[in-house]
Design an enzyme around this catalytic site. Structure first.
Site, short mmCIF file in Angstrom:
data_model
loop_
_atom_site.label_atom_id
_atom_site.label_comp_id
_atom_site.label_asym_id
_atom_site.label_seq_id
_atom_site.Cartn_x
_atom_site.Cartn_y
_atom_site.Cartn_z
N GLY A 181 87.97 69.54 18.92
CA GLY A 181 89.29 70.13 19.05
C GLY A 181 89.20 71.63 18.89
N MET A 186 90.54 75.50 17.33
CA MET A 186 90.76 76.06 16.01
C MET A 186 92.06 75.50 15.40
SD MET A 186 89.19 78.12 14.13
CE MET A 186 88.32 79.52 14.79
N SER A 243 92.88 72.57 14.38
CA SER A 243 93.32 71.22 14.77
C SER A 243 93.04 70.19 13.68
CB SER A 243 92.65 70.81 16.09
OG SER A 243 91.24 70.79 15.97
N GLU A 265 78.81 69.81 10.60
CA GLU A 265 80.02 70.61 10.79
C GLU A 265 79.75 71.71 11.82
OE1 GLU A 265 83.34 70.22 9.87
OE2 GLU A 265 83.37 71.61 8.18
N GLU A 266 80.75 72.02 12.65
CA GLU A 266 80.69 73.13 13.59
C GLU A 266 79.44 73.03 14.47
OE1 GLU A 266 83.23 75.15 13.82
OE2 GLU A 266 84.05 75.59 11.84
N GLN A 276 78.96 73.27 17.47
CA GLN A 276 78.81 74.23 18.58
C GLN A 276 77.94 75.43 18.20
OE1 GLN A 276 81.67 74.04 16.85
NE2 GLN A 276 82.04 76.11 16.12
N CYS A 290 98.24 76.90 23.45
CA CYS A 290 98.31 75.95 24.55
C CYS A 290 97.69 76.61 25.78
CB CYS A 290 99.76 75.54 24.81
SG CYS A 290 100.73 76.84 25.59
#
Ligand SMILES: [Zn+2]
Length: 189
Positions: free
Chosen positions: A13, A15, A17, A82-83, A85, A177
């Site tokens: 998701g 940031m 989220s 975690e994280e 990416q 969005c």
């Protein structure tokens, strides 16, 4: 814990989220039954030191590592990353080995970078996952469902060609969005 068939659950998701909060909720179920749980985070993410901390105020102790090669599990256990990416491409093989050896693996991460492009190893992990939780935030401009991460530098949207991972800069992030997500200089599609 008995060795079982490995299982991968990706929590993705934008940031804000609630990814870390969801991870901590999922891991707390394992703690109830006494499973051995270890959480890893990348040292790129220096927030909160060795803690994985959610906005709900919950937190877990994490091992801070500099590369995927430092992630390991002795025996069968629950391993959380975690994280994801932030990690190198070697994380994919690390996760595959953990699964082969019967570990339950959780990985959180941003599925899209600040430009709205697939981020690092996250797309591959999502393709290999047995379960995916794709979380949304609330757009900080219009309050619609937030699925994008807006980078803001000096009060302005960061341009397309700014660095993918930028540590220590005067930048910050907001959930947006798709309509409110701004990336100056984005190539036409
Ligand atoms: Zn919006």
């Amino acid at each position: 814990m008995e060795c079982q068939v490995g299982r991968l659950h990706v929590i993705a998701g934008c940031m804000s989220s609630g990814k870390t909060g969801e991870l901590i909720r999922l891991l707390s179920r394992h703690a109830v039954v006494g499973d051995s749980v270890v959480v890893y985070k990348h040292n790129v993410d220096s927030r909160d030191g060795s803690k994985a901390r959610s906005r709900l105020g919950t937190e877990m102790e994490a091992r801070v590592v500099g590369s995927s090669a430092e992630i390991m599990a002795a025996g069968c256990r629950v391993v959380a990353i975690e994280e994801a990416q932030f990690f190198d491409e070697g994380l994919v093989d690390v996760v595959r080995r953990l699964l082969r050896d019967g570990n339950i693996v959780y990985a959180t991460g941003l599925n899209q970078d600040f430009r709205g492009e697939p981020f690092g190893v996250m797309p591959t992990l999502m393709a290999l996952a047995d379960d995916i939780s794709l979380l949304t935030a609330i757009c900080q401009k219009c309050h619609a469902a937030g699925t994008r991460t807006q980078r803001i530098v000096d009060g302005k949207p960061a341009p397309w060609d700014s660095p993918l991972i930028w540590v220590g800069g005067a930048d910050y992030y907001e959930a947006r969005c798709p309509d409110c997500h701004e990336v100056p200089g984005r190539p036409e599609v």
